[in-house]
Enzyme design. Structure first.
Site, mmCIF file in Angstrom:
data_model
loop_
_atom_site.group_PDB
_atom_site.id
_atom_site.type_symbol
_atom_site.label_atom_id
_atom_site.label_comp_id
_atom_site.label_asym_id
_atom_site.label_seq_id
_atom_site.Cartn_x
_atom_site.Cartn_y
_atom_site.Cartn_z
ATOM 1 N N ARG A 20 1.317 -1.010 -0.382
ATOM 2 C CA ARG A 20 0.062 0.094 0.056
ATOM 3 C C ARG A 20 0.886 1.716 -0.230
ATOM 4 N NH1 ARG A 20 -1.253 -0.349 6.377
ATOM 5 N NH2 ARG A 20 -0.537 1.902 6.249
ATOM 6 N N THR A 70 0.827 -6.684 7.878
ATOM 7 C CA THR A 70 -1.043 -7.078 8.236
ATOM 8 C C THR A 70 -1.499 -7.086 6.724
ATOM 9 O OG1 THR A 70 -1.603 -4.552 8.479
ATOM 10 C CG2 THR A 70 -0.799 -5.661 10.446
ATOM 11 N N TYR A 111 9.614 8.221 15.830
ATOM 12 C CA TYR A 111 9.577 8.119 14.614
ATOM 13 C C TYR A 111 11.005 8.598 13.853
ATOM 14 C CZ TYR A 111 8.134 8.588 9.717
ATOM 15 O OH TYR A 111 7.412 8.605 8.492
ATOM 16 N N ALA A 112 11.120 9.507 14.191
ATOM 17 C CA ALA A 112 11.560 10.586 14.141
ATOM 18 C C ALA A 112 14.116 10.658 14.301
ATOM 19 C CB ALA A 112 11.743 11.924 14.298
ATOM 20 N N LYS A 135 14.067 7.643 12.092
ATOM 21 C CA LYS A 135 13.932 7.623 10.129
ATOM 22 C C LYS A 135 15.584 8.400 10.228
ATOM 23 C CE LYS A 135 10.757 6.468 8.047
ATOM 24 N NZ LYS A 135 10.928 6.120 7.338
ATOM 25 N N ILE A 161 2.657 13.217 2.246
ATOM 26 C CA ILE A 161 2.210 12.197 0.927
ATOM 27 C C ILE A 161 1.147 11.823 0.851
ATOM 28 C CG2 ILE A 161 2.995 10.364 -1.355
ATOM 29 C CD1 ILE A 161 4.637 12.482 -0.804
HETATM 30 N N1 LIG Z 1 3.319 9.298 3.394
HETATM 31 C C1 LIG Z 1 4.127 10.031 3.977
HETATM 32 O O1 LIG Z 1 3.889 11.769 3.662
HETATM 33 C C2 LIG Z 1 5.779 9.726 4.299
HETATM 34 C C3 LIG Z 1 6.324 10.935 4.486
HETATM 35 C C4 LIG Z 1 7.751 10.441 5.464
HETATM 36 C C5 LIG Z 1 8.525 9.253 4.697
HETATM 37 N N2 LIG Z 1 7.550 8.366 4.603
HETATM 38 C C6 LIG Z 1 7.782 6.965 4.805
HETATM 39 O O2 LIG Z 1 7.242 5.812 3.751
HETATM 40 C C7 LIG Z 1 7.369 5.036 3.841
HETATM 41 C C8 LIG Z 1 6.017 4.735 3.095
HETATM 42 O O3 LIG Z 1 4.910 5.509 4.266
HETATM 43 P P1 LIG Z 1 3.789 5.506 3.522
HETATM 44 O O4 LIG Z 1 2.755 6.627 3.866
HETATM 45 O O5 LIG Z 1 3.165 4.540 1.980
HETATM 46 O O6 LIG Z 1 3.240 4.668 4.628
HETATM 47 P P2 LIG Z 1 1.149 3.478 4.686
HETATM 48 O O7 LIG Z 1 0.409 3.686 3.705
HETATM 49 O O8 LIG Z 1 1.271 3.873 6.870
HETATM 50 O O9 LIG Z 1 2.445 2.198 4.574
HETATM 51 C C9 LIG Z 1 3.324 1.166 5.639
HETATM 52 C C10 LIG Z 1 3.871 0.351 5.085
HETATM 53 O O10 LIG Z 1 4.596 -0.686 5.797
HETATM 54 C C11 LIG Z 1 4.395 -1.543 6.749
HETATM 55 N N3 LIG Z 1 4.499 -1.948 7.792
HETATM 56 C C12 LIG Z 1 3.880 -1.373 9.069
HETATM 57 N N4 LIG Z 1 4.514 -2.425 10.051
HETATM 58 C C13 LIG Z 1 5.122 -3.025 10.165
HETATM 59 C C14 LIG Z 1 6.183 -4.211 10.462
HETATM 60 N N5 LIG Z 1 6.090 -4.097 11.753
HETATM 61 N N6 LIG Z 1 6.389 -4.971 9.863
HETATM 62 C C15 LIG Z 1 6.508 -4.904 8.298
HETATM 63 N N7 LIG Z 1 5.902 -3.813 7.139
HETATM 64 C C16 LIG Z 1 4.817 -3.210 8.442
HETATM 65 C C17 LIG Z 1 3.247 -1.795 5.930
HETATM 66 O O11 LIG Z 1 3.055 -3.286 5.932
HETATM 67 P P3 LIG Z 1 0.877 -3.856 5.802
HETATM 68 O O12 LIG Z 1 -0.261 -2.543 5.590
HETATM 69 O O13 LIG Z 1 0.971 -5.034 5.595
HETATM 70 O O14 LIG Z 1 0.572 -3.799 7.762
HETATM 71 C C18 LIG Z 1 2.736 -0.371 4.881
HETATM 72 O O15 LIG Z 1 2.470 -1.111 3.997
HETATM 73 C C19 LIG Z 1 7.339 4.885 5.444
HETATM 74 O O16 LIG Z 1 8.464 3.960 6.090
HETATM 75 C C20 LIG Z 1 7.234 6.161 6.081
HETATM 76 O O17 LIG Z 1 7.876 6.489 7.364
HETATM 77 C C21 LIG Z 1 6.047 8.386 4.593
#
Ligand SMILES: NC(=O)c1ccc[n+]([C@@H]2O[C@H](COP(=O)([O-])OP(=O)(O)OC[C@H]3O[C@@H](n4cnc5c(N)ncnc54)[C@H](OP(=O)(O)O)[C@@H]3O)[C@@H](O)[C@H]2O)c1
Length: 247
Positions: free
Chosen positions: A14, A37, A154-155, A158, A187
């Site tokens: 996702r 999950t 989290y910060a 990262k 995002i």
């Molecule tokens: N969205 C933003 O604005 C943003 C900004 C800065 C950085 N990021 C970084 O970009 C990356 C992707 O973010 P996103 O926004 O696409 O996040 P998201 O939609 O919330 O998806 C998070 C993903 O991480 C997986 N995950 C969570 N806990 C886990 C665990 N314990 N073990 C294995 N997998 C786990 C989930 O898997 P399941 O769904 O299968 O559980 C999901 O696929 C992350 O590292 C996030 O910190 C995002």
């Protein structure tokens, strides 16, 4: 026919991971779509890749658990082939002030964001070294640079990724492996949309491009770093944030 390289995308079912899995597949890589999950999401991504003529399979692991990482890389190796492109994208953002944070929550966040980057990289390096070629790309965040109230765990995870990635880039550059980071801003995924109520005006005031980013706009940065076009880039951080952070 040339055998396609294998990419492992953690959290590939996702959000940013999904967009990255689909794009890497369109670029000709076989994709291991990892999930924790969200099995149905991961299966849907695999199905879309296969319908487009690509090769993919999905794999489950809790990456906050140390044992999960090596087992995941080995399972991908047995099924699709050795991982030569590692995209550590899985992440989780929980809201909690430092004063109320438990040791478990702190350790789990560091383990998922930073520990898993180390463990997955360690498990992938032997194959990359044998191939004399490899790409390791980890998803950081603006929070690594600015901090984020109620998200210190989290910060910190990262921010730690940067020290890890730059060090590893120095170690493995001589054998043809690059190590880079992509640092997204806000995002349009569940992680951000879940927190957006009443905050869009404030967020847009901080964002020169005046909108949230799309998962595909982060995926394209990841795919670039995974490509031959990025062959002289290592130890770099590519910011994808609509101009929110300028330094
Ligand atoms: N969205 C933003 O604005 C943003 C900004 C800065 C950085 N990021 C970084 O970009 C990356 C992707 O973010 P996103 O926004 O696409 O996040 P998201 O939609 O919330 O998806 C998070 C993903 O991480 C997986 N995950 C969570 N806990 C886990 C665990 N314990 N073990 C294995 N997998 C786990 C989930 O898997 P399941 O769904 O299968 O559980 C999901 O696929 C992350 O590292 C996030 O910190 C995002």
């Amino acid at each position: 026919m040339a055998v396609s390289r294998v990419a492992l995308v953690t959290g590939g079912g996702r959000g940013i991971g999904r967009a990255t899995s689909l794009l890497l597949a369109r670029r000709g890589l076989a994709v291991a779509v990892h999930y924790h999950t969200g099995e149905a999401n991961a299966r849907e991504v695999v199905q879309r890749i296969e319908e487009g003529g690509g090769r993919a399979a999905c794999f489950a692991a809790d990456l906050a658990e140390p044992a999960g990482c090596r087992a995941l890389v080995e399972a991908v190796g047995r099924s699709l082939g050795e991982v030569l492109v590692l995209v550590h994208n899985a992440g989780e953002m929980k809201d909690c002030p430092v004063e109320e944070m438990t040791d478990e929550e702190w350790e789990r966040a560091l383990s998922l964001h930073l520990g898993a980057a180390f463990r997955l990289s360690r498990a992938c390096l032997p194959a990359m070294k044998r191939a004399g070629w490899g790409r390791i790309i980890a998803l950081s965040s603006q929070a690594a640079f600015t901090g984020s109230a109620r998200h210190a765990q989290y910060a910190a995870g990262k921010a730690g990724l940067h020290g890890f990635a730059y060090s590893l880039a120095k170690e493995v550059g001589p054998v043809g492996i690059t190590v880079n980071l992509v640092a997204p801003g806000r995002i349009e995924t569940e992680m951000v949309l879940d927190r957006s109520a009443g905050r869009m005006e404030e967020w847009m005031a901080q964002t020169p491009l005046k909108r949230l980013g799309k998962p595909e706009e982060v995926a394209s940065a990841v795919a670039f770093l995974a490509s031959e076009e990025a062959s002289y880039i290592t130890g770099a951080t590519l910011h994808v944030n609509g101009g929110q952070l300028m330094s």
